[in-house]
Design an enzyme around this catalytic site. Structure first.
Site, PDB file in Angstrom:
ATOM      1  N   LYS A   1       0.789  -1.197  -0.129  1.00 31.47           N
ATOM      2  CA  LYS A   1      -0.002   0.033   0.057  1.00 31.47           C
ATOM      3  C   LYS A   1       0.852   1.304   0.063  1.00 31.47           C
ATOM      4  O   LYS A   1       0.661   2.114  -0.601  1.00 31.47           O
ATOM      5  CB  LYS A   1      -0.779  -0.158   1.352  1.00 31.47           C
ATOM      6  CG  LYS A   1      -1.808  -0.977   1.189  1.00 31.47           C
ATOM      7  CD  LYS A   1      -2.790  -1.330   2.426  1.00 31.47           C
ATOM      8  CE  LYS A   1      -3.744  -2.027   2.244  1.00 31.47           C
ATOM      9  NZ  LYS A   1      -4.584  -2.665   3.541  1.00 31.47           N
TER      10      LYS A   1
ATOM     11  N   HIS B   1       0.766  -6.793  17.778  1.00 35.13           N
ATOM     12  CA  HIS B   1      -0.290  -7.742  18.194  1.00 35.13           C
ATOM     13  C   HIS B   1      -1.024  -7.680  19.190  1.00 35.13           C
ATOM     14  O   HIS B   1      -0.668  -7.167  20.211  1.00 35.13           O
ATOM     15  CB  HIS B   1       0.181  -9.111  18.037  1.00 35.13           C
ATOM     16  CG  HIS B   1       1.346  -9.467  17.114  1.00 35.13           C
ATOM     17  ND1 HIS B   1       2.576  -9.142  17.186  1.00 35.13           N
ATOM     18  CD2 HIS B   1       1.180 -10.323  15.954  1.00 35.13           C
ATOM     19  CE1 HIS B   1       3.258  -9.637  16.082  1.00 35.13           C
ATOM     20  NE2 HIS B   1       2.358  -9.995  15.302  1.00 35.13           N
TER      21      HIS B   1
END
Length: 122
Positions: free
Chosen positions: A63, A103
């Site tokens: 991206k 995470h």
């Protein structure tokens, strides 16, 4: 000069279901260097967390490059391995790449900032 910024968020459970059903999917996402790290991880839950993090960082990188996965960069074209301090590092000729992976129990997220210039920090 900033070339691009990318971010990606993925549900670890989604990767875990995919990996449980098709263990070979790790080979589709990970480079050989990444797979060497992956193979040393003992806990399946940690393996899925690692896989989700690498999936997210590669999506974020593509991206930031403005291409998306598959056009100019595939999963095997993006190698994200820890530097000597454990920080995730992507080397891409002609660019300085800054990345971070995080995470939670449910999600893996990655952000990538790409600068024009040398590929190593000075």
């Amino acid at each position: 000069m900033i070339h691009g910024v990318g971010i990606d968020l993925i549900e670890i459970d989604r990767i875990q279901k995919w990996y449980t059903k098709t263990p070979k999917m790790a080979e589709k996402i990970l480079t050989q260097d990444e797979h060497d790290i992956f193979d040393k991880i003992k806990l399946e839950s940690r393996k899925c967390e690692f896989l989700a993090g690498r999936f997210a960082v590669k999506e974020a990188f593509s991206k930031a490059m403005g291409t998306g996965i598959g056009k100019s960069y595939g999963f095997h074209d993006i190698n994200c391995i820890p530097d000597e301090n454990g920080k995730p590092e992507i080397i891409c000729e002609g660019f300085r790449v800054h990345c971070s992976i995080t995470h939670t129990q449910q999600y893996a997220q990655a952000i990538v900032t790409i600068e024009l210039g040398n590929n190593k920090q000075e």
